[in-house]
Design a protein around this motif. Structure first.
Motif, PDB file in Angstrom:
ATOM      1  N   GLY A  24      -4.777  -1.548  -9.260  1.00 26.46           N
ATOM      2  CA  GLY A  24      -3.553  -1.684 -10.024  1.00 26.46           C
ATOM      3  C   GLY A  24      -2.524  -2.471  -9.223  1.00 26.46           C
ATOM      4  N   TYR A  25      -1.657  -3.176  -9.911  1.00 25.03           N
ATOM      5  CA  TYR A  25      -0.589  -3.902  -9.243  1.00 25.03           C
ATOM      6  C   TYR A  25       0.335  -2.897  -8.563  1.00 25.03           C
ATOM      7  CZ  TYR A  25       3.727  -6.593  -8.696  1.00 25.03           C
ATOM      8  OH  TYR A  25       4.864  -7.187  -8.200  1.00 25.03           O
ATOM      9  N   SER A  26       0.636  -3.125  -7.284  1.00 22.01           N
ATOM     10  CA  SER A  26       1.401  -2.146  -6.513  1.00 22.01           C
ATOM     11  C   SER A  26       2.783  -2.640  -6.103  1.00 22.01           C
ATOM     12  CB  SER A  26       0.619  -1.752  -5.246  1.00 22.01           C
ATOM     13  OG  SER A  26       0.357  -2.893  -4.441  1.00 22.01           O
ATOM     14  N   GLY A  27       3.147  -3.854  -6.484  1.00 26.29           N
ATOM     15  CA  GLY A  27       4.455  -4.384  -6.107  1.00 26.29           C
ATOM     16  C   GLY A  27       5.544  -3.941  -7.064  1.00 26.29           C
ATOM     17  N   THR A  28       6.730  -4.487  -6.850  1.00 26.51           N
ATOM     18  CA  THR A  28       7.844  -4.157  -7.712  1.00 26.51           C
ATOM     19  C   THR A  28       7.678  -4.805  -9.082  1.00 26.51           C
ATOM     20  OG1 THR A  28      10.244  -4.301  -7.988  1.00 26.51           O
ATOM     21  CG2 THR A  28       9.185  -6.111  -6.816  1.00 26.51           C
ATOM     22  N   VAL A  29       8.153  -4.113 -10.102  1.00 28.27           N
ATOM     23  CA  VAL A  29       8.087  -4.662 -11.460  1.00 28.27           C
ATOM     24  C   VAL A  29       9.476  -5.063 -11.944  1.00 28.27           C
ATOM     25  CG1 VAL A  29       6.012  -3.404 -12.114  1.00 28.27           C
ATOM     26  CG2 VAL A  29       8.241  -2.322 -12.421  1.00 28.27           C
ATOM     27  N   ASP A  30      10.474  -4.957 -11.060  1.00 25.48           N
ATOM     28  CA  ASP A  30      11.831  -5.359 -11.424  1.00 25.48           C
ATOM     29  C   ASP A  30      11.909  -6.882 -11.509  1.00 25.48           C
ATOM     30  OD1 ASP A  30      12.623  -2.735 -11.366  1.00 25.48           O
ATOM     31  OD2 ASP A  30      13.283  -2.804  -9.282  1.00 25.48           O
TER      32      ASP A  30
ATOM     33  N   GLU B 201       0.831  -1.206   0.000  1.00 25.97           N
ATOM     34  CA  GLU B 201       0.000   0.000   0.000  1.00 25.97           C
ATOM     35  C   GLU B 201       0.868   1.260   0.000  1.00 25.97           C
ATOM     36  OE1 GLU B 201      -2.565  -0.291   3.337  1.00 25.97           O
ATOM     37  OE2 GLU B 201      -3.734  -1.975   2.536  1.00 25.97           O
ATOM     38  N   THR B 202       1.929   1.243   0.798  1.00 21.72           N
ATOM     39  CA  THR B 202       2.841   2.389   0.833  1.00 21.72           C
ATOM     40  C   THR B 202       3.521   2.588  -0.508  1.00 21.72           C
ATOM     41  OG1 THR B 202       3.251   2.029   3.191  1.00 21.72           O
ATOM     42  CG2 THR B 202       4.849   3.376   1.987  1.00 21.72           C
ATOM     43  N   ASN B 203       3.946   1.480  -1.106  1.00 23.74           N
ATOM     44  CA  ASN B 203       4.610   1.545  -2.403  1.00 23.74           C
ATOM     45  C   ASN B 203       3.672   2.100  -3.467  1.00 23.74           C
ATOM     46  OD1 ASN B 203       6.836   0.942  -4.225  1.00 23.74           O
ATOM     47  ND2 ASN B 203       5.546  -0.711  -5.021  1.00 23.74           N
ATOM     48  N   ALA B 204       2.412   1.678  -3.436  1.00 21.68           N
ATOM     49  CA  ALA B 204       1.437   2.159  -4.414  1.00 21.68           C
ATOM     50  C   ALA B 204       1.207   3.664  -4.259  1.00 21.68           C
ATOM     51  CB  ALA B 204       0.119   1.404  -4.247  1.00 21.68           C
TER      52      ALA B 204
ATOM     53  N   ARG C 104      -3.787  -7.803  -7.782  1.00 19.81           N
ATOM     54  CA  ARG C 104      -3.838  -7.819  -9.248  1.00 19.81           C
ATOM     55  C   ARG C 104      -2.695  -8.661  -9.801  1.00 19.81           C
ATOM     56  NH1 ARG C 104      -5.496  -3.724 -12.850  1.00 19.81           N
ATOM     57  NH2 ARG C 104      -5.372  -4.511 -14.996  1.00 19.81           N
ATOM     58  N   LEU C 105      -2.986  -9.470 -10.796  1.00 18.21           N
ATOM     59  CA  LEU C 105      -1.961 -10.270 -11.452  1.00 18.21           C
ATOM     60  C   LEU C 105      -1.334  -9.487 -12.596  1.00 18.21           C
ATOM     61  CD1 LEU C 105      -3.531 -13.848 -11.741  1.00 18.21           C
ATOM     62  CD2 LEU C 105      -2.228 -12.840  -9.852  1.00 18.21           C
ATOM     63  N   ILE C 106      -0.014  -9.692 -12.775  1.00 22.16           N
ATOM     64  CA  ILE C 106       0.680  -9.153 -13.943  1.00 22.16           C
ATOM     65  C   ILE C 106       1.402 -10.309 -14.623  1.00 22.16           C
ATOM     66  CG2 ILE C 106       0.933  -6.858 -12.935  1.00 22.16           C
ATOM     67  CD1 ILE C 106       3.852  -7.561 -12.322  1.00 22.16           C
ATOM     68  N   SER C 107       2.165 -10.006 -15.654  1.00 20.76           N
ATOM     69  CA  SER C 107       2.766 -11.068 -16.452  1.00 20.76           C
ATOM     70  C   SER C 107       3.756 -11.924 -15.679  1.00 20.76           C
ATOM     71  CB  SER C 107       3.464 -10.469 -17.683  1.00 20.76           C
ATOM     72  OG  SER C 107       4.473  -9.554 -17.288  1.00 20.76           O
ATOM     73  N   THR C 108       4.348 -11.389 -14.609  1.00 22.31           N
ATOM     74  CA  THR C 108       5.324 -12.145 -13.840  1.00 22.31           C
ATOM     75  C   THR C 108       4.751 -12.754 -12.562  1.00 22.31           C
ATOM     76  OG1 THR C 108       6.049 -10.110 -12.716  1.00 22.31           O
ATOM     77  CG2 THR C 108       7.262 -10.766 -14.692  1.00 22.31           C
ATOM     78  N   SER C 109       3.450 -12.627 -12.353  1.00 19.21           N
ATOM     79  CA  SER C 109       2.836 -13.174 -11.140  1.00 19.21           C
ATOM     80  C   SER C 109       2.822 -14.701 -11.198  1.00 19.21           C
ATOM     81  CB  SER C 109       1.410 -12.656 -10.973  1.00 19.21           C
ATOM     82  OG  SER C 109       1.385 -11.249 -10.843  1.00 19.21           O
TER      83      SER C 109
END
Length: 255
Positions: free
Chosen positions: A241-247, A72-75, A169-174
């Protein structure tokens, strides 16, 4: 013979007393060493195991909650950064539109639309087989990773614009992973029932669920042992929206 020092018993008794004194002293010395070591180890805390100490499951839940707070903080920070970038980068309207499209495709922005929600659950406690089916094994009565993955795959194939598992939320790397019947998703832990929500055309999404061989197999266990299965249609749902890291993180050879 009257002198006890000259009797056979006198020297024997004296010989036994000496090792007993040495052994007693050694025991007390060892006990003292144990007490000192214990005190240094404990550092003023109780090192005995009791019900007040956190169990491993409690620790996992605590870390999962901490990860949720960090997400939540990251988002929030990401939204502030995006706002500042759009204000100061001098990009054109076309470039802004292209950026929003990429963010939507990546799953990092909210998505609103018609949806289908699928809920899976373990069988009830003390579940037994319905007539005509063999007695269940323990693995027959719980949700597995393959069941959740089958639903996610079917919804993507049905044209889902975005998918949310539980509150993420799922993204391509989830990666949807289970340990036993516990779901581990993006650093957080969940227990059944599991809810999967997909935004898209409800008719196409439900048709994709019906066409999935893996889901058809799961539905046999629903019928046989009472595993949970529920499909709901909603007119308007907003996925976060996905709120985690995308690295991307990957292994590297040691140099």
């Amino acid at each position: 013979m009257s002198n006890s020092a000259d009797s056979p018993q006198g020297p024997v008794r004296r010989t036994l007393r000496h090792p007993v004194r040495v052994l007693t002293a050694a025991v007390f010395a060892l006990a003292g060493l144990i007490f000192v070591t214990s005190a240094n180890t404990a550092k003023g805390t109780n090192i005995r195991t009791d019900s007040s100490l956190l169990k491993l499951s409690d620790l996992i839940q605590q870390r999962s909650g901490k990860n949720a707070q960090l997400d939540e903080t990251n988002a929030s920070v990401r939204e502030d950064i995006d706002t500042l970038v759009r204000r100061d980068d001098g990009s054109t309207k076309a470039e802004d539109a292209r950026l929003k499209e990429l963010e939507r495709a990546a799953g990092t922005t909210k998505l609103t639309g018609r949806s289908v929600a699928v809920t899976l659950d373990d069988a009830p406690p003390n579940a037994t087989a319905n007539p005509g089916y063999p007695d269940p094994q323990p693995n027959d009565l719980v949700i597995h990773q393959q069941d959740l993955q089958a639903v996610v795959n079917a919804l993507w194939q049905g044209g889902a614009q975005g998918i949310q598992v539980m509150d993420q939320r799922l993204i391509s790397t989830s990666a949807v992973r289970c340990v036993g019947n516990t779901l581990i998703l993006q650093g957080r832990v969940y227990s059944p029932p599991y809810k999967i929500t997909a935004v898209g055309d409800p008719a196409e999404l439900k048709q994709a669920l019906d066409n999935s061989p893996a889901i058809s197999n799961y539905l046999l266990y629903v019928k046989a042992y009472g595993l949970g299965w529920k499909v709901d249609e909603h007119k308007a749902v907003t996925l976060p929206g996905y709120s985690g890291t995308v690295d991307l993180h990957y292994a590297q050879p040691v140099k």
